[in-house]
Design an enzyme around this catalytic site. Structure first.
Site, PDB file in Angstrom:
ATOM      1  N   PHE A   1     -31.343  -8.951  16.198  1.00  0.00           N
ATOM      2  CA  PHE A   1     -30.390  -8.025  15.570  1.00  0.00           C
ATOM      3  C   PHE A   1     -30.159  -8.495  14.125  1.00  0.00           C
ATOM      4  O   PHE A   1     -29.027  -8.599  13.656  1.00  0.00           O
ATOM      5  CB  PHE A   1     -29.052  -7.983  16.322  1.00  0.00           C
ATOM      6  CG  PHE A   1     -29.175  -7.781  17.813  1.00  0.00           C
ATOM      7  CD1 PHE A   1     -29.244  -6.502  18.351  1.00  0.00           C
ATOM      8  CD2 PHE A   1     -29.213  -8.866  18.679  1.00  0.00           C
ATOM      9  CE1 PHE A   1     -29.341  -6.319  19.733  1.00  0.00           C
ATOM     10  CE2 PHE A   1     -29.308  -8.698  20.053  1.00  0.00           C
ATOM     11  CZ  PHE A   1     -29.379  -7.420  20.580  1.00  0.00           C
TER      12      PHE A   1
ATOM     13  N   CYS B   1      -1.504   6.933   5.886  1.00  0.00           N
ATOM     14  CA  CYS B   1      -2.667   6.229   6.434  1.00  0.00           C
ATOM     15  C   CYS B   1      -2.181   5.063   7.285  1.00  0.00           C
ATOM     16  O   CYS B   1      -1.290   4.318   6.864  1.00  0.00           O
ATOM     17  CB  CYS B   1      -3.585   5.732   5.310  1.00  0.00           C
ATOM     18  SG  CYS B   1      -5.028   4.812   5.898  1.00  0.00           S
TER      19      CYS B   1
ATOM     20  N   CYS C   1       0.848  -1.192   0.000  1.00  0.00           N
ATOM     21  CA  CYS C   1       0.000   0.000   0.000  1.00  0.00           C
ATOM     22  C   CYS C   1       0.880   1.236   0.000  1.00  0.00           C
ATOM     23  O   CYS C   1       1.641   1.471   0.946  1.00  0.00           O
ATOM     24  CB  CYS C   1      -0.927   0.005   1.217  1.00  0.00           C
ATOM     25  SG  CYS C   1      -1.919   1.509   1.361  1.00  0.00           S
TER      26      CYS C   1
ATOM     27  N   GLN D   1     -22.683  -6.165   5.583  1.00  0.00           N
ATOM     28  CA  GLN D   1     -21.270  -6.507   5.750  1.00  0.00           C
ATOM     29  C   GLN D   1     -20.432  -5.940   4.607  1.00  0.00           C
ATOM     30  O   GLN D   1     -20.849  -5.956   3.450  1.00  0.00           O
ATOM     31  CB  GLN D   1     -21.093  -8.023   5.807  1.00  0.00           C
ATOM     32  CG  GLN D   1     -21.736  -8.696   7.009  1.00  0.00           C
ATOM     33  CD  GLN D   1     -20.958  -8.485   8.297  1.00  0.00           C
ATOM     34  OE1 GLN D   1     -19.974  -7.745   8.339  1.00  0.00           O
ATOM     35  NE2 GLN D   1     -21.405  -9.132   9.360  1.00  0.00           N
TER      36      GLN D   1
ATOM     37  N   GLU E   1     -35.109  -6.437  14.203  1.00  0.00           N
ATOM     38  CA  GLU E   1     -34.058  -5.447  13.949  1.00  0.00           C
ATOM     39  C   GLU E   1     -34.675  -4.071  14.182  1.00  0.00           C
ATOM     40  O   GLU E   1     -35.804  -3.815  13.760  1.00  0.00           O
ATOM     41  CB  GLU E   1     -33.539  -5.573  12.520  1.00  0.00           C
ATOM     42  CG  GLU E   1     -32.703  -4.418  12.013  1.00  0.00           C
ATOM     43  CD  GLU E   1     -31.417  -4.229  12.796  1.00  0.00           C
ATOM     44  OE1 GLU E   1     -31.119  -3.077  13.164  1.00  0.00           O
ATOM     45  OE2 GLU E   1     -30.716  -5.222  13.043  1.00  0.00           O
TER      46      GLU E   1
ATOM     47  N   CYS F   1      -6.766   3.520  -2.284  1.00  0.00           N
ATOM     48  CA  CYS F   1      -6.718   2.493  -1.239  1.00  0.00           C
ATOM     49  C   CYS F   1      -6.880   1.107  -1.851  1.00  0.00           C
ATOM     50  O   CYS F   1      -7.852   0.846  -2.564  1.00  0.00           O
ATOM     51  CB  CYS F   1      -7.823   2.742  -0.217  1.00  0.00           C
ATOM     52  SG  CYS F   1      -7.999   1.421   1.006  1.00  0.00           S
TER      53      CYS F   1
ATOM     54  N   ASN G   1     -26.918 -11.528  16.543  1.00  0.00           N
ATOM     55  CA  ASN G   1     -25.819 -10.913  15.789  1.00  0.00           C
ATOM     56  C   ASN G   1     -25.746  -9.439  16.190  1.00  0.00           C
ATOM     57  O   ASN G   1     -26.075  -8.558  15.407  1.00  0.00           O
ATOM     58  CB  ASN G   1     -26.070 -11.066  14.281  1.00  0.00           C
ATOM     59  CG  ASN G   1     -24.951 -10.455  13.452  1.00  0.00           C
ATOM     60  OD1 ASN G   1     -23.800 -10.414  13.870  1.00  0.00           O
ATOM     61  ND2 ASN G   1     -25.298  -9.959  12.275  1.00  0.00           N
TER      62      ASN G   1
ATOM     63  N   CYS H   1      -4.857   0.288   8.385  1.00  0.00           N
ATOM     64  CA  CYS H   1      -4.516  -1.141   8.350  1.00  0.00           C
ATOM     65  C   CYS H   1      -3.253  -1.366   9.183  1.00  0.00           C
ATOM     66  O   CYS H   1      -2.140  -1.448   8.657  1.00  0.00           O
ATOM     67  CB  CYS H   1      -4.306  -1.604   6.905  1.00  0.00           C
ATOM     68  SG  CYS H   1      -5.803  -1.544   5.904  1.00  0.00           S
TER      69      CYS H   1
ATOM     70  N   CYS I   1     -18.836  -9.441  16.057  1.00  0.00           N
ATOM     71  CA  CYS I   1     -17.671  -8.737  15.516  1.00  0.00           C
ATOM     72  C   CYS I   1     -16.765  -8.261  16.643  1.00  0.00           C
ATOM     73  O   CYS I   1     -15.800  -7.538  16.405  1.00  0.00           O
ATOM     74  CB  CYS I   1     -18.112  -7.560  14.645  1.00  0.00           C
ATOM     75  SG  CYS I   1     -19.077  -6.318  15.535  1.00  0.00           S
TER      76      CYS I   1
END
EC number: 2.1.1.189
Length: 376
Positions: free
Chosen positions: A241, A11, A3, A212, A262, A87, A307, A14, A334
């Site tokens: 959710f 940046c 990158c 996602q 939801e 990016c 979720n 990441c 997550c």
């Protein structure tokens, strides 16, 4: 992954980019083992990875610079702008969109918002692509409706340049804060949703519904949940959710009774549209708070799939699930730290299997799926 932005020190999003994908996956697996220490796990499934670049289906760009020379990317804390059009997480299909948008902003007179001066109109550009058919959704996040007439007048030129733009909206975000979107969404096209398709399941993406950002890994996550549920004696299921219904739509069968909950109405509209297309008449999706819905019910499903956002499901819902005692719980998270905390509030459940999904390469974040079985 190479990158130029990272190499130039412009940046640091990441943070793990200097590690190989295998090293990253090993570190994430070790982190998950650490978080679940003391919780017996019957089966550790092999982690699932995906592409290391060009995998993101969404770009969230701060707009800075001038109306003649806009810049798309982010602002450092000192206000210095960074152009992120190059990016490597974005697919190649995003580049021509960014290129066409720069002269378009001048045509439409959309002055970039200046944070220091609190002046200007265009705050963000939000771009989403369907992996299924290449259709795109573009959202202009504006401070007010002042430039709407000019924006509408200039759109025919943009749509001629970029026919892949199927859904275009103006989102109004009047607050002087780093908030990505406001409540008001104004559609500038007849089409109001993108169609996506994972594992032959149609999914719809609307402007204010969560979806996602890594479709390759997300499709494997949903397929795994479907496989797990298919091995269980489940006739009645809750999907809490549920978002646009990705899990429930994958897991449901014509014979199964399923309720998806939801809080976002836009997401529920997407889920209902998918269920209708699939002809699944025993699926019911409602725009409600998941915790309040669960606590108000007098029935117990065979399986509850949750979720939640990063904060987890929380102790009140954990306590109610423990009291209600469904035979199975599937937890998709997550944030494995809050998931582990929640599971510890479910003392009568054991982890039957767990699997890590590397949804966010080059960062410390990952998705995890866990199947819990009631032990008593």
């Amino acid at each position: 992954m190479q990158c130029a932005l990272y190499d130039a020190g412009r940046c640091r999003s990441c943070q793990w980019i200097t590690q190989s994908v295998n090293e990253q996956l090993s570190a994430k697996t070790a982190d998950l083992h650490r978080l679940l220490a003391g919780l017996p796990v019957e089966q550790w499934c092999a982690p699932i990875g995906g592409p290391e670049q060009h995998f993101r289906n969404k770009a969230k760009m701060v707009v800075s610079g001038s109306v003649e020379k806009p810049l798309f990317g982010m602002l450092h804390r000192d206000g210095t702008p960074v152009d992120l059009c190059g990016c490597p997480l974005y697919p190649a299909s995003f580049a021509p969109v960014f290129s066409a948008l720069k002269p378009f902003i001048a045509r439409a007179g959309l002055t970039p918002y200046n944070v220091a001066r609190k002046r200007g109109e265009l705050k963000y550009l939000l771009l989403t692509e369907s992996q299924f058919d290449g259709g795109m959704m573009l959202r202009f996040v504006l401070r007010s409706e002042t430039k709407l007439t000019q924006l509408r007048a200039a759109l025919p030129w943009l749509r001629a340049q970029l026919p892949q733009l199927r859904v275009i909206t103006a989102n109004i975000q009047p607050v002087h804060m780093a908030i990505m979107e406001g409540e008001t969404e104004i559609y500038l096209t007849d089409q109001q949703a993108l169609v996506e398709r994972f594992n032959d399941v149609p999914l719809w993406i609307r402007p204010q519904s969560f979806f996602q950002t890594n479709p390759t890994v997300a499709s494997r996550l949903y397929a795994t949940a479907r496989d797990w549920v298919g091995q269980l004696p489940v006739r009645h299921m809750w999907d809490l959710f549920c978002g646009v219904g990705g899990f429930g739509l994958h897991c449901a069968t014509p014979q199964m009774q399923l309720t998806g909950i939801e809080i976002a109405p836009e997401a529920i509209a997407c889920a209902k549209q998918s269920a209708a297309e699939l002809g699944l008449t025993r699926l019911h999706f409602q725009a409600l708070d998941s915790t309040q819905f669960a606590i108000a019910q007098g029935e117990t499903p065979d399986l509850v799939l949750v979720n939640p956002p990063r904060r987890g499901i929380g102790k009140p819902l954990c306590d109610y699930l423990a009291q209600m005692a469904p035979r199975f719980i599937i937890y998709s998270s997550c944030n494995a730290q809050t998931m582990a905390q929640d599971i510890r509030h479910l003392p009568n459940y054991r982890i039957q299997r767990v699997q890590l999904f590397d949804m966010f390469p080059h960062t410390a974040h990952y998705e995890v799926l866990a199947l819990l079985r009631r032990s008593i």
